[in-house]
Design a protein around this motif. Structure first.
Motif, PDB file in Angstrom:
ATOM      1  N   MET A 177      -5.523  40.839   8.147  1.00 33.51           N
ATOM      2  CA  MET A 177      -6.807  41.504   8.404  1.00 33.51           C
ATOM      3  C   MET A 177      -7.716  41.329   7.190  1.00 33.51           C
ATOM      4  SD  MET A 177      -5.487  44.966  10.397  1.00 33.51           S
ATOM      5  CE  MET A 177      -7.093  45.691  10.745  1.00 33.51           C
ATOM      6  N   GLU A 178      -7.126  41.425   5.990  1.00 29.54           N
ATOM      7  CA  GLU A 178      -7.922  41.237   4.773  1.00 29.54           C
ATOM      8  C   GLU A 178      -8.405  39.787   4.658  1.00 29.54           C
ATOM      9  OE1 GLU A 178      -8.561  43.219   0.699  1.00 29.54           O
ATOM     10  OE2 GLU A 178      -6.449  43.216   1.298  1.00 29.54           O
ATOM     11  N   ARG A 179      -7.573  38.848   5.070  1.00 25.16           N
ATOM     12  CA  ARG A 179      -7.980  37.437   5.020  1.00 25.16           C
ATOM     13  C   ARG A 179      -9.207  37.191   5.915  1.00 25.16           C
ATOM     14  NH1 ARG A 179      -3.189  33.200   5.861  1.00 25.16           N
ATOM     15  NH2 ARG A 179      -4.973  31.780   5.570  1.00 25.16           N
ATOM     16  N   LEU A 180      -9.187  37.771   7.113  1.00 24.49           N
ATOM     17  CA  LEU A 180     -10.331  37.599   8.003  1.00 24.49           C
ATOM     18  C   LEU A 180     -11.572  38.276   7.436  1.00 24.49           C
ATOM     19  CD1 LEU A 180      -8.969  37.961  11.663  1.00 24.49           C
ATOM     20  CD2 LEU A 180      -9.821  35.908  10.539  1.00 24.49           C
ATOM     21  N   TYR A 181     -11.385  39.472   6.893  1.00 27.06           N
ATOM     22  CA  TYR A 181     -12.512  40.206   6.322  1.00 27.06           C
ATOM     23  C   TYR A 181     -13.158  39.410   5.180  1.00 27.06           C
ATOM     24  CZ  TYR A 181     -15.121  43.700   3.670  1.00 27.06           C
ATOM     25  OH  TYR A 181     -16.105  44.369   2.988  1.00 27.06           O
ATOM     26  N   ALA A 182     -12.329  38.749   4.380  1.00 27.57           N
ATOM     27  CA  ALA A 182     -12.830  38.036   3.205  1.00 27.57           C
ATOM     28  C   ALA A 182     -13.321  36.624   3.527  1.00 27.57           C
ATOM     29  CB  ALA A 182     -11.726  37.950   2.145  1.00 27.57           C
ATOM     30  N   MET A 183     -13.148  36.199   4.755  1.00 24.64           N
ATOM     31  CA  MET A 183     -13.469  34.816   5.107  1.00 24.64           C
ATOM     32  C   MET A 183     -14.974  34.577   5.098  1.00 24.64           C
ATOM     33  SD  MET A 183     -12.063  32.715   8.432  1.00 24.64           S
ATOM     34  CE  MET A 183     -10.361  32.928   7.930  1.00 24.64           C
ATOM     35  N   ASN A 184     -15.358  33.378   4.669  1.00 27.47           N
ATOM     36  CA  ASN A 184     -16.750  32.947   4.744  1.00 27.47           C
ATOM     37  C   ASN A 184     -17.226  33.019   6.197  1.00 27.47           C
ATOM     38  OD1 ASN A 184     -18.788  30.723   5.327  1.00 27.47           O
ATOM     39  ND2 ASN A 184     -18.797  30.732   3.087  1.00 27.47           N
ATOM     40  N   PRO A 185     -18.427  33.588   6.467  1.00 26.69           N
ATOM     41  CA  PRO A 185     -18.915  33.717   7.845  1.00 26.69           C
ATOM     42  C   PRO A 185     -18.918  32.404   8.620  1.00 26.69           C
ATOM     43  CG  PRO A 185     -20.281  35.013   6.381  1.00 26.69           C
ATOM     44  CD  PRO A 185     -19.341  34.241   5.507  1.00 26.69           C
ATOM     45  N   GLU A 186     -19.209  31.296   7.941  1.00 24.47           N
ATOM     46  CA  GLU A 186     -19.227  29.996   8.623  1.00 24.47           C
ATOM     47  C   GLU A 186     -17.821  29.581   9.052  1.00 24.47           C
ATOM     48  OE1 GLU A 186     -20.437  26.593  10.430  1.00 24.47           O
ATOM     49  OE2 GLU A 186     -21.636  28.328   9.779  1.00 24.47           O
ATOM     50  N   ASP A 187     -16.822  29.839   8.190  1.00 25.02           N
ATOM     51  CA  ASP A 187     -15.432  29.521   8.538  1.00 25.02           C
ATOM     52  C   ASP A 187     -14.947  30.407   9.681  1.00 25.02           C
ATOM     53  OD1 ASP A 187     -15.338  27.580   6.593  1.00 25.02           O
ATOM     54  OD2 ASP A 187     -14.477  28.919   5.071  1.00 25.02           O
ATOM     55  N   LEU A 188     -15.381  31.667   9.660  1.00 25.28           N
ATOM     56  CA  LEU A 188     -15.034  32.590  10.750  1.00 25.28           C
ATOM     57  C   LEU A 188     -15.630  32.079  12.058  1.00 25.28           C
ATOM     58  CD1 LEU A 188     -13.514  35.384  10.724  1.00 25.28           C
ATOM     59  CD2 LEU A 188     -15.768  36.442  10.825  1.00 25.28           C
ATOM     60  N   HIS A 189     -16.856  31.604  11.998  1.00 22.24           N
ATOM     61  CA  HIS A 189     -17.537  31.062  13.186  1.00 22.24           C
ATOM     62  C   HIS A 189     -16.804  29.822  13.710  1.00 22.24           C
ATOM     63  CE1 HIS A 189     -20.793  29.864  15.872  1.00 22.24           C
ATOM     64  NE2 HIS A 189     -20.734  28.656  15.329  1.00 22.24           N
ATOM     65  N   ILE A 190     -16.405  28.929  12.819  1.00 21.77           N
ATOM     66  CA  ILE A 190     -15.699  27.712  13.226  1.00 21.77           C
ATOM     67  C   ILE A 190     -14.378  28.062  13.911  1.00 21.77           C
ATOM     68  CG2 ILE A 190     -14.476  25.675  12.342  1.00 21.77           C
ATOM     69  CD1 ILE A 190     -16.687  25.492  10.190  1.00 21.77           C
ATOM     70  N   MET A 191     -13.672  29.055  13.371  1.00 29.17           N
ATOM     71  CA  MET A 191     -12.409  29.484  13.960  1.00 29.17           C
ATOM     72  C   MET A 191     -12.629  29.994  15.383  1.00 29.17           C
ATOM     73  SD  MET A 191      -9.616  32.050  12.187  1.00 29.17           S
ATOM     74  CE  MET A 191      -8.856  30.916  11.038  1.00 29.17           C
ATOM     75  N   GLY A 192     -13.711  30.767  15.586  1.00 33.04           N
ATOM     76  CA  GLY A 192     -14.034  31.267  16.920  1.00 33.04           C
ATOM     77  C   GLY A 192     -14.413  30.153  17.878  1.00 33.04           C
ATOM     78  N   GLU A 193     -15.158  29.168  17.408  1.00 28.44           N
ATOM     79  CA  GLU A 193     -15.542  28.025  18.244  1.00 28.44           C
ATOM     80  C   GLU A 193     -14.312  27.247  18.703  1.00 28.44           C
ATOM     81  OE1 GLU A 193     -18.356  26.982  19.471  1.00 28.44           O
ATOM     82  OE2 GLU A 193     -19.843  28.238  18.437  1.00 28.44           O
ATOM     83  N   LYS A 194     -13.359  27.071  17.799  1.00 26.57           N
ATOM     84  CA  LYS A 194     -12.133  26.356  18.160  1.00 26.57           C
ATOM     85  C   LYS A 194     -11.347  27.118  19.226  1.00 26.57           C
ATOM     86  CE  LYS A 194     -11.537  23.816  13.832  1.00 26.57           C
ATOM     87  NZ  LYS A 194     -10.745  23.661  12.595  1.00 26.57           N
ATOM     88  N   SER A 195     -11.382  28.433  19.150  1.00 22.83           N
ATOM     89  CA  SER A 195     -10.706  29.239  20.170  1.00 22.83           C
ATOM     90  C   SER A 195     -11.275  28.957  21.550  1.00 22.83           C
ATOM     91  CB  SER A 195     -10.853  30.734  19.857  1.00 22.83           C
ATOM     92  OG  SER A 195      -9.793  31.208  19.082  1.00 22.83           O
ATOM     93  N   ARG A 196     -12.588  28.987  21.664  1.00 21.06           N
ATOM     94  CA  ARG A 196     -13.205  28.772  22.969  1.00 21.06           C
ATOM     95  C   ARG A 196     -12.932  27.354  23.488  1.00 21.06           C
ATOM     96  NH1 ARG A 196     -16.538  30.790  26.730  1.00 21.06           N
ATOM     97  NH2 ARG A 196     -17.943  29.332  27.785  1.00 21.06           N
TER      98      ARG A 196
END
Length: 398
Positions: free
Chosen positions: A344-363
């Motif tokens: 949970m801390e890793r996600l919280y600390a993640m760069n917003p762009e990297d978080l976005h890329i991870m979500g795009e890959k999910s879809r």
């Protein structure tokens, strides 16, 4: 014109019809005469389903607990229905409906008896209860002509437990009981105005990082570990919030007294109860946290992925077939609060762009493997393969 063969689909309770088979029976009506069977309780769910699917649903009182007298009465009722309706296929979902309808269908001489497994509650049972549930599972599978676990991991568990043999068992498509409608679970459908209004209603701000859990608030879903982990995370990062979407089961699988009290009193935990439409709650969140102990093939992880959310999930069948570690989320050990805190801390600390890329890959992955129409077509193909084989006549076995 050749008359359609009759297909009966059975679940224990109406909410399972909606949760497991939404849209699927309307699709199957093009090819078969479809009848549903479920308990008459949960009237709102039942009415919603029959209105949406426009099929006949026959009420049969079934319970989710061990109730010998009620179970016997349900067995007799199912037997009489199958003898009267003479279906080509009886296809059941959920444990109690599976046991009762597979046994009743065998006794009634239904030629094709199919059972989908979307999870094994017995895996968390111990002692005499586990022995009893194991035997019930074996009876269910023995009465069925085909067994469909809705994940490859679940198939492996069933074979390891020797509940059935490899000739009888098969995963449809890539897994999942119903797939997902990615045109419905689409983040762009939720407007900025709608998201802002919901955030304001729930007391969330644009500074908050929102973790969301969607599902039953029960021990088996890892709620006790999630609450402990979030309390620790929130001490370190006060702008985190935990959104809980779902209801309690205080009789069948209650959470701990600590978890219940913390949910009631913690200012940054936001419980909203059951919601008919969970998309707005995904849309205002940054990540799904789903630390379940056991699953078949979790719809909520499919939904979150389709809505472009990275997910933290337990290393269990289903979850680890949707999430690839470090690609579209994180996979953690079951019942491990410390690992939950770390990720949970890793996600919280993640760069917003990297978080976005991870979500795009999910879809992208969900569209390619679990789109609803693909799953329906795979199941239809299975039915048609059964239909094209030499069929035994409908006859009684007693």
């Amino acid at each position: 014109m050749t008359s359609k063969k009759k297909l009966i689909r059975v679940t224990t309770v109406p909410s399972s019809l909606i949760g497991l088979l939404s849209g699927q029976l309307t699709f199957m009506k093009r090819y078969y005469e479809v009848i549903g069977i479920t308990s008459p309780n949960e009237y709102d769910f039942l009415k919603k389903f029959t209105d949406a699917e426009e099929i006949e649903v026959i009420p049969v009182e079934m319970t989710r607990k061990i109730t010998p007298l009620k179970d016997f009465l349900a067995l007799i009722r199912l037997y009489k229905i199958f003898r009267s309706e003479k279906p080509f296929i009886v296809h059941s979902h959920t444990p109690k409906a599976g046991t009762l309808s597979m046994l009743a269908a065998k006794l009634a001489g239904v030629p094709h008896r199919l059972h989908t497994i979307a999870g094994l509650p017995l895996l968390e049972a111990k002692g005499l209860k586990r022995i009893l549930l194991n035997q019930v599972e074996k009876i269910t599978y023995a009465c069925a002509t085909k067994i469909y676990p809705n994940s490859f991991g679940l198939k492996d568990i069933i074979l390891e437990e020797k509940f059935t043999n490899t000739n009888k068992i098969k995963v449809i498509g890539n897994g999942s009981s119903n797939g997902i409608d990615t045109s419905f679970f689409e983040s762009d459908l939720i407007s900025s105005q709608e998201k802002n209004a919901l955030k304001q209603h729930l007391g969330l701000t644009n500074k908050d990082f929102v973790f969301v859990f969607i599902g039953r608030l029960v021990t088996d879903k890892g709620i006790n570990e999630l609450i402990k982990a979030f309390v620790e995370i929130n001490k370190r990062h006060p702008h985190t919030k935990l959104l809980l979407v779902g209801g309690y089961e205080t009789v069948l699988d209650p959470i701990s007294a600590y978890s219940m009290e913390t949910i009631k009193t913690h200012k940054n935990i936001v419980p909203v109860g059951w919601q008919d439409d969970v998309r707005p709650y995904f849309a205002i969140s940054h990540a799904l946290v789903f630390p379940s102990y056991r699953e078949g093939f979790p719809n909520v992880v499919l939904q979150a992925g389709a809505m472009k959310l990275p997910c933290i999930v337990s290393n269990i069948n289903g979850c680890n077939e949707i999430i690839s570690d470090n690609v579209n989320g994180f996979i953690i050990p079951v019942k491990n609060t410390e690992s939950l805190i770390i990720h949970m801390e890793r996600l919280y600390a993640m760069n917003p762009e990297d978080l976005h890329i991870m979500g795009e890959k999910s879809r992208e992955m969900i569209i390619s493997k679990f789109e609803r129409k693909f799953v329906w077509d795979c199941l239809l193909n299975e039915y048609q393969q059964i239909e094209n084989k030499l069929e035994p006549n409908f006859k009684t076995t007693i």
